[in-house]
Design a protein around this motif. Structure first.
Motif, PDB file in Angstrom:
ATOM      1  N   GLU A 110       0.920  -1.146   0.014  1.00 41.80           N
ATOM      2  CA  GLU A 110       0.041   0.046  -0.004  1.00 41.80           C
ATOM      3  C   GLU A 110       0.895   1.190   0.208  1.00 41.80           C
ATOM      4  N   VAL A 111       0.364   2.344  -0.528  1.00 40.35           N
ATOM      5  CA  VAL A 111       0.788   3.621  -0.313  1.00 40.35           C
ATOM      6  C   VAL A 111       0.455   4.118   0.959  1.00 40.35           C
ATOM      7  N   PHE A 127      -3.557  13.601  -1.697  1.00 41.79           N
ATOM      8  CA  PHE A 127      -3.399  12.148  -2.037  1.00 41.79           C
ATOM      9  C   PHE A 127      -2.087  11.753  -2.406  1.00 41.79           C
ATOM     10  N   LEU A 168      -3.158   3.392 -11.101  1.00 39.58           N
ATOM     11  CA  LEU A 168      -2.741   4.385  -9.895  1.00 39.58           C
ATOM     12  C   LEU A 168      -3.104   3.852  -8.710  1.00 39.58           C
ATOM     13  N   PHE A 225      -3.494   4.832  -4.459  1.00 40.03           N
ATOM     14  CA  PHE A 225      -3.530   5.992  -3.665  1.00 40.03           C
ATOM     15  C   PHE A 225      -3.394   5.680  -2.321  1.00 40.03           C
ATOM     16  N   GLY A 226      -2.659   6.612  -1.612  1.00 40.41           N
ATOM     17  CA  GLY A 226      -2.567   6.453  -0.172  1.00 40.41           C
ATOM     18  C   GLY A 226      -3.994   6.751   0.516  1.00 40.41           C
ATOM     19  N   GLU A 227      -4.133   6.593   1.535  1.00 40.68           N
ATOM     20  CA  GLU A 227      -5.273   7.138   2.338  1.00 40.68           C
ATOM     21  C   GLU A 227      -5.554   8.579   2.463  1.00 40.68           C
TER      22      GLU A 227
END
Lengths: 113, 115
Positions: B3-4, B91, B104, B106-108
């Motif tokens: 995860e990012v 983001f 893409l 994405f982070g939280e």
């Protein structure tokens, strides 16, 4: 640059019904069209995508159609469930342009049980 | 699943203060991005970063903004002198290959509130 328009801004359907969200784009160079789902307070997540050499793509209850001539693409969700409730964003991108995605304004989908 | 990750999740700051938002992209990804989402509005592209330099930036990304990859894992967004209108969710995203296109990820998000 690219301009992506998305409609409707809100959509309310009964559980089990279908939902359709539509987007148009302006730049004929765009050739990749992903759809992202964003649940409240969470990150956008890819749910389905389509490239410009394909007219339709399906993954279980979701499908995307693309009309290159008219420059529009649509997300179709069948047999909607309450967990489908979220904001959905369409996007357009040029494969050769460093993944710069242009997003639509989002559609808030509410599936009523 | 990789995860990012982004920190902080929420930051409140006074107008005129400097803010640094941090991101750790997925380790084998090559392209890094910052996007911004003002409450209730669309996700807007700010900047993309590849091979240790900015590859593209939007009109929003003016001289008040800068990005840096200070080491092999972190990717930061700095806002030098925050304005009220900088209040938004920021983001970070990464992708494997910019020519792919590659999904893409994405982070939280980091919610920035400027008072």
């Amino acid at each position: 640059g690219e301009n992506v328009e998305q409609h409707p801004s809100t959509l309310s359907v009964q559980e089990g019904d279908s939902a359709v969200i539509k987007c148009t784009y302006s730049d004929s160079a765009s050739n990749y069209f992903p759809w992202y789902k964003q649940e409240l307070g969470k990150r956008p997540q890819l749910i389905i995508d389509i490239r410009s050499n394909v007219g339709e793509k399906k993954d279980q209850r979701i499908a995307v159609t693309l009309n290159k001539t008219a420059k529009h693409f649509s997300l179709h969700i069948t047999e909607t469930q309450p967990e489908d409730s979220a904001v959905y964003f369409c996007a357009a991108s040029d494969l050769y342009n460093f993944n710069k995605f242009y997003f639509g304004s989002g559609t808030k989908l509410n599936v009523k049980p | 699943e990789p995860e990012v990750t982004q920190t902080p999740s929420h930051q409140v700051t006074q107008m005129g203060q400097e803010v640094i938002l941090r991101c750790v992209p997925i380790s084998n990804h090559l392209y890094f991005y910052w996007y911004r989402q003002i409450l209730g509005q669309k996700v807007e592209f700010l900047v993309s970063f590849y091979n240790n330099e900015i590859s593209e930036k939007s009109e929003i990304f003016d001289d008040q903004f800068s990005v840096e990859r200070p080491d092999g894992s972190n990717f930061t967004l700095k806002i030098r002198s925050t304005k009220l209108e900088d209040s938004a969710m920021y983001f970070c995203a990464s992708s494997v290959d910019g020519s792919g296109p590659g999904e893409l990820f994405f982070g939280e998000g980091s919610r920035l509130t400027v008072l």
